[in-house]
Design a protein around this motif. Structure first.
Motif, PDB file in Angstrom:
ATOM      1  N   SER A 256       0.834  -1.195   0.000  1.00  0.00           N
ATOM      2  CA  SER A 256       0.000   0.000   0.000  1.00  0.00           C
ATOM      3  C   SER A 256       0.871   1.247   0.000  1.00  0.00           C
ATOM      4  O   SER A 256       2.055   1.203   0.302  1.00  0.00           O
ATOM      5  CB  SER A 256      -0.900   0.020   1.244  1.00  0.00           C
ATOM      6  OG  SER A 256      -0.127   0.230   2.399  1.00  0.00           O
ATOM      7  N   ALA A 257       0.277   2.384  -0.323  1.00  0.00           N
ATOM      8  CA  ALA A 257       1.043   3.631  -0.414  1.00  0.00           C
ATOM      9  C   ALA A 257       1.710   3.972   0.910  1.00  0.00           C
ATOM     10  O   ALA A 257       2.847   4.426   0.955  1.00  0.00           O
ATOM     11  CB  ALA A 257       0.123   4.765  -0.849  1.00  0.00           C
ATOM     12  N   LEU A 258       1.007   3.756   2.028  1.00  0.00           N
ATOM     13  CA  LEU A 258       1.586   4.060   3.332  1.00  0.00           C
ATOM     14  C   LEU A 258       2.739   3.126   3.653  1.00  0.00           C
ATOM     15  O   LEU A 258       3.771   3.541   4.160  1.00  0.00           O
ATOM     16  CB  LEU A 258       0.505   3.963   4.417  1.00  0.00           C
ATOM     17  CG  LEU A 258       0.989   4.191   5.855  1.00  0.00           C
ATOM     18  CD1 LEU A 258       1.553   5.603   6.000  1.00  0.00           C
ATOM     19  CD2 LEU A 258      -0.163   3.982   6.835  1.00  0.00           C
ATOM     20  N   ALA A 259       2.565   1.854   3.335  1.00  0.00           N
ATOM     21  CA  ALA A 259       3.580   0.867   3.700  1.00  0.00           C
ATOM     22  C   ALA A 259       4.868   1.056   2.928  1.00  0.00           C
ATOM     23  O   ALA A 259       5.933   0.650   3.379  1.00  0.00           O
ATOM     24  CB  ALA A 259       3.044  -0.546   3.477  1.00  0.00           C
ATOM     25  N   THR A 260       4.821   1.651   1.747  1.00  0.00           N
ATOM     26  CA  THR A 260       6.056   1.871   1.012  1.00  0.00           C
ATOM     27  C   THR A 260       6.910   2.940   1.681  1.00  0.00           C
ATOM     28  O   THR A 260       8.100   3.023   1.455  1.00  0.00           O
ATOM     29  CB  THR A 260       5.775   2.304  -0.438  1.00  0.00           C
ATOM     30  OG1 THR A 260       4.951   3.477  -0.421  1.00  0.00           O
ATOM     31  CG2 THR A 260       5.077   1.210  -1.208  1.00  0.00           C
ATOM     32  N   ALA A 261       6.295   3.780   2.504  1.00  0.00           N
ATOM     33  CA  ALA A 261       7.047   4.808   3.221  1.00  0.00           C
ATOM     34  C   ALA A 261       7.682   4.246   4.482  1.00  0.00           C
ATOM     35  O   ALA A 261       8.771   4.646   4.873  1.00  0.00           O
ATOM     36  CB  ALA A 261       6.134   5.977   3.566  1.00  0.00           C
ATOM     37  N   MET A 262       7.002   3.312   5.143  1.00  0.00           N
ATOM     38  CA  MET A 262       7.543   2.726   6.365  1.00  0.00           C
ATOM     39  C   MET A 262       6.784   1.453   6.705  1.00  0.00           C
ATOM     40  O   MET A 262       5.648   1.261   6.272  1.00  0.00           O
ATOM     41  CB  MET A 262       7.419   3.705   7.531  1.00  0.00           C
ATOM     42  CG  MET A 262       5.983   4.087   7.885  1.00  0.00           C
ATOM     43  SD  MET A 262       5.849   5.160   9.318  1.00  0.00           S
ATOM     44  CE  MET A 262       6.329   4.025  10.620  1.00  0.00           C
ATOM     45  N   LEU A 263       7.439   0.571   7.422  1.00  0.00           N
ATOM     46  CA  LEU A 263       6.741  -0.594   7.944  1.00  0.00           C
ATOM     47  C   LEU A 263       5.792  -0.108   9.024  1.00  0.00           C
ATOM     48  O   LEU A 263       6.132   0.757   9.822  1.00  0.00           O
ATOM     49  CB  LEU A 263       7.750  -1.585   8.524  1.00  0.00           C
ATOM     50  CG  LEU A 263       7.203  -2.866   9.134  1.00  0.00           C
ATOM     51  CD1 LEU A 263       6.466  -3.687   8.095  1.00  0.00           C
ATOM     52  CD2 LEU A 263       8.339  -3.679   9.744  1.00  0.00           C
ATOM     53  N   GLY A 264       4.561  -0.626   9.043  1.00  0.00           N
ATOM     54  CA  GLY A 264       3.573  -0.190  10.014  1.00  0.00           C
ATOM     55  C   GLY A 264       4.148  -0.153  11.422  1.00  0.00           C
ATOM     56  O   GLY A 264       4.899  -1.043  11.818  1.00  0.00           O
ATOM     57  N   SER A 265       3.801   0.872  12.181  1.00  0.00           N
ATOM     58  CA  SER A 265       4.403   1.073  13.499  1.00  0.00           C
ATOM     59  C   SER A 265       4.134  -0.096  14.442  1.00  0.00           C
ATOM     60  O   SER A 265       5.008  -0.484  15.221  1.00  0.00           O
ATOM     61  CB  SER A 265       3.890   2.380  14.106  1.00  0.00           C
ATOM     62  OG  SER A 265       2.480   2.376  14.206  1.00  0.00           O
ATOM     63  N   THR A 266       2.928  -0.667  14.376  1.00  0.00           N
ATOM     64  CA  THR A 266       2.608  -1.798  15.255  1.00  0.00           C
ATOM     65  C   THR A 266       3.434  -3.020  14.890  1.00  0.00           C
ATOM     66  O   THR A 266       4.019  -3.679  15.760  1.00  0.00           O
ATOM     67  CB  THR A 266       1.116  -2.133  15.185  1.00  0.00           C
ATOM     68  OG1 THR A 266       0.351  -1.003  15.621  1.00  0.00           O
ATOM     69  CG2 THR A 266       0.793  -3.326  16.067  1.00  0.00           C
ATOM     70  N   ALA A 267       3.505  -3.327  13.593  1.00  0.00           N
ATOM     71  CA  ALA A 267       4.293  -4.478  13.157  1.00  0.00           C
ATOM     72  C   ALA A 267       5.759  -4.296  13.518  1.00  0.00           C
ATOM     73  O   ALA A 267       6.422  -5.222  13.997  1.00  0.00           O
ATOM     74  CB  ALA A 267       4.131  -4.674  11.652  1.00  0.00           C
ATOM     75  N   ARG A 268       6.264  -3.097  13.307  1.00  0.00           N
ATOM     76  CA  ARG A 268       7.673  -2.820  13.611  1.00  0.00           C
ATOM     77  C   ARG A 268       7.942  -2.984  15.109  1.00  0.00           C
ATOM     78  O   ARG A 268       8.961  -3.559  15.509  1.00  0.00           O
ATOM     79  CB  ARG A 268       8.020  -1.403  13.165  1.00  0.00           C
ATOM     80  CG  ARG A 268       9.509  -1.128  13.052  1.00  0.00           C
ATOM     81  CD  ARG A 268       9.763   0.291  12.557  1.00  0.00           C
ATOM     82  NE  ARG A 268      11.114   0.461  12.082  1.00  0.00           N
ATOM     83  CZ  ARG A 268      12.173   0.590  12.842  1.00  0.00           C
ATOM     84  NH1 ARG A 268      12.040   0.559  14.157  1.00  0.00           N
ATOM     85  NH2 ARG A 268      13.374   0.740  12.326  1.00  0.00           N
ATOM     86  N   ALA A 269       7.030  -2.473  15.928  1.00  0.00           N
ATOM     87  CA  ALA A 269       7.198  -2.579  17.374  1.00  0.00           C
ATOM     88  C   ALA A 269       7.161  -4.035  17.833  1.00  0.00           C
ATOM     89  O   ALA A 269       7.945  -4.449  18.695  1.00  0.00           O
ATOM     90  CB  ALA A 269       6.119  -1.770  18.085  1.00  0.00           C
ATOM     91  N   LEU A 270       6.266  -4.827  17.248  1.00  0.00           N
ATOM     92  CA  LEU A 270       6.156  -6.235  17.628  1.00  0.00           C
ATOM     93  C   LEU A 270       7.403  -7.012  17.227  1.00  0.00           C
ATOM     94  O   LEU A 270       7.886  -7.862  17.979  1.00  0.00           O
ATOM     95  CB  LEU A 270       4.911  -6.857  16.991  1.00  0.00           C
ATOM     96  CG  LEU A 270       3.580  -6.457  17.621  1.00  0.00           C
ATOM     97  CD1 LEU A 270       2.415  -6.888  16.749  1.00  0.00           C
ATOM     98  CD2 LEU A 270       3.437  -7.050  19.025  1.00  0.00           C
ATOM     99  N   VAL A 271       7.956  -6.732  16.047  1.00  0.00           N
ATOM    100  CA  VAL A 271       9.192  -7.394  15.633  1.00  0.00           C
ATOM    101  C   VAL A 271      10.298  -7.103  16.645  1.00  0.00           C
ATOM    102  O   VAL A 271      11.092  -7.974  16.994  1.00  0.00           O
ATOM    103  CB  VAL A 271       9.621  -6.936  14.228  1.00  0.00           C
ATOM    104  CG1 VAL A 271      11.025  -7.446  13.899  1.00  0.00           C
ATOM    105  CG2 VAL A 271       8.632  -7.436  13.183  1.00  0.00           C
ATOM    106  N   GLY A 272      10.342  -5.875  17.142  1.00  0.00           N
ATOM    107  CA  GLY A 272      11.379  -5.507  18.074  1.00  0.00           C
ATOM    108  C   GLY A 272      11.216  -6.072  19.466  1.00  0.00           C
ATOM    109  O   GLY A 272      12.205  -6.438  20.108  1.00  0.00           O
ATOM    110  N   CYS A 273       9.978  -6.183  19.945  1.00  0.00           N
ATOM    111  CA  CYS A 273       9.784  -6.522  21.360  1.00  0.00           C
ATOM    112  C   CYS A 273       9.622  -8.014  21.628  1.00  0.00           C
ATOM    113  O   CYS A 273       9.800  -8.454  22.766  1.00  0.00           O
ATOM    114  CB  CYS A 273       8.585  -5.757  21.920  1.00  0.00           C
ATOM    115  SG  CYS A 273       6.964  -6.369  21.403  1.00  0.00           S
TER     116      CYS A 273
END
Length: 296
Positions: A256-273
């Motif tokens: 999606s247009a938003l996802a090409t700018a950044m990985l979704g904040s929730t998904a990114r946070a979950l990958v990290g934690c």
């Protein structure tokens, strides 16, 4: 009206990019285990970044990398292909994935920040944004098949795709659907009525979500549900630790247009934690599957 069944077959080709460092050992072992279990082809890739400022013999560099790739996996039970290429790491991985009609990319992550969270890394984040197919991020040692899965949901279409993919790929694993919520302001002021109403609303949304999700017959009854108050990372992390979860399955919005700018904040946070392995599933992954990879 019941939705059309749209299940993936077992992945036929797995791509494992490697830079030959120690942090790739866990992702390599997991990729081998999955390839053996699924009877899938394993493509090993090493990317040489073409730096014109460094004098070197391209053919010699390719030969050395090729020899290392061929020694990475000694397993006669699976079909193995090797590829050495020059170029930008992310773009080359995506090109090779398209060339081999890859169904799953397996990668690793190992470093942690000062707070103890995993650092996702630029290449992994770019792959998550651009690949358009499931990306498995391996953190733990591959000692056995995945047995305890957690699928997070916010009742969106991307979380529905993630749940279906989890069931498709790991049909014998136990799966818990986890939803985190926050109490609205009026409930925080001590009004119990609104809080109870919100919980009832969540229960209705959950039932609607599951009823509208095309799952194999009888599978829905086997899925556990955990609805808990709090931040999604804390709720998910607590569940992983309390239930010894092997794999968390998280939906993303893919291309999606938003996802090409950044990985979704929730998904990114979950990958990290989360301490467990994480499978990122873009919403677009099912729509983009070649016809021969879909059973209708």
């Amino acid at each position: 009206m019941s939705p059309l069944l749209n299940f993936m077959v077992t992945p036929q080709t797995i791509l494992l990019p490697t830079d030959f460092t120690g942090r790739c050992d866990r992702s390599r072992d997991r990729a081998v285990l999955l390839a053996r279990a699924w009877g899938a082809r394993l493509v090993l890739l090493h990317v040489l970044e073409d730096d014109a400022t460094i004098p070197w013999d391209r053919e010699e560099a390719i030969d050395r990398a090729q020899a290392k790739l061929e020694s990475e996996v000694q397993n006669s039970d699976i079909a193995i292909c090797t590829r050495v290429a020059f170029g930008d790491v992310t773009s080359t991985i995506l090109d090779v994935a398209a060339e081999f009609s890859v169904d799953l990319i397996v990668t690793g992550i190992s470093r942690k920040d000062e707070l103890g969270d995993f650092l996702i890394g630029t290449t992994v984040e770019r792959l998550a944004r651009r690949a358009g197919l499931p990306l498995l991020i391996v953190k733990g040692r591959a000692e056995d098949e995945y047995r305890q899965l957690m699928a997070t949901t916010d009742f969106s279409e991307c979380s529905r795709t993630a749940l279906i993919t989890a069931v498709d790929l790991f049909p014998s694993a136990a799966i818990t659907l986890v939803h985190a919520y926050h109490v609205r302001l009026e409930a925080l002021r001590g009004r119990e009525g609104p809080a109870a109403a919100q919980q009832a609303e969540i229960a209705m949304e959950l039932d609607a979500f599951l009823n509208a999700t095309a799952l194999p017959h009888g599978t829905q009854a086997l899925i556990d549900v955990n609805v808990d108050y709090g931040d999604v990372c804390q709720v998910a992390r607590d569940h992983v630790q309390a239930n010894v979860v092997d794999l968390a399955v998280i939906g993303t919005h893919g291309r999606s247009a938003l996802a090409t700018a950044m990985l979704g904040s929730t998904a990114r946070a979950l990958v990290g934690c989360l301490e467990c392995d994480v499978l990122l599933v873009p919403q677009s992954s099912r729509a983009n599957q070649p016809a021969h990879h879909i059973i209708r």
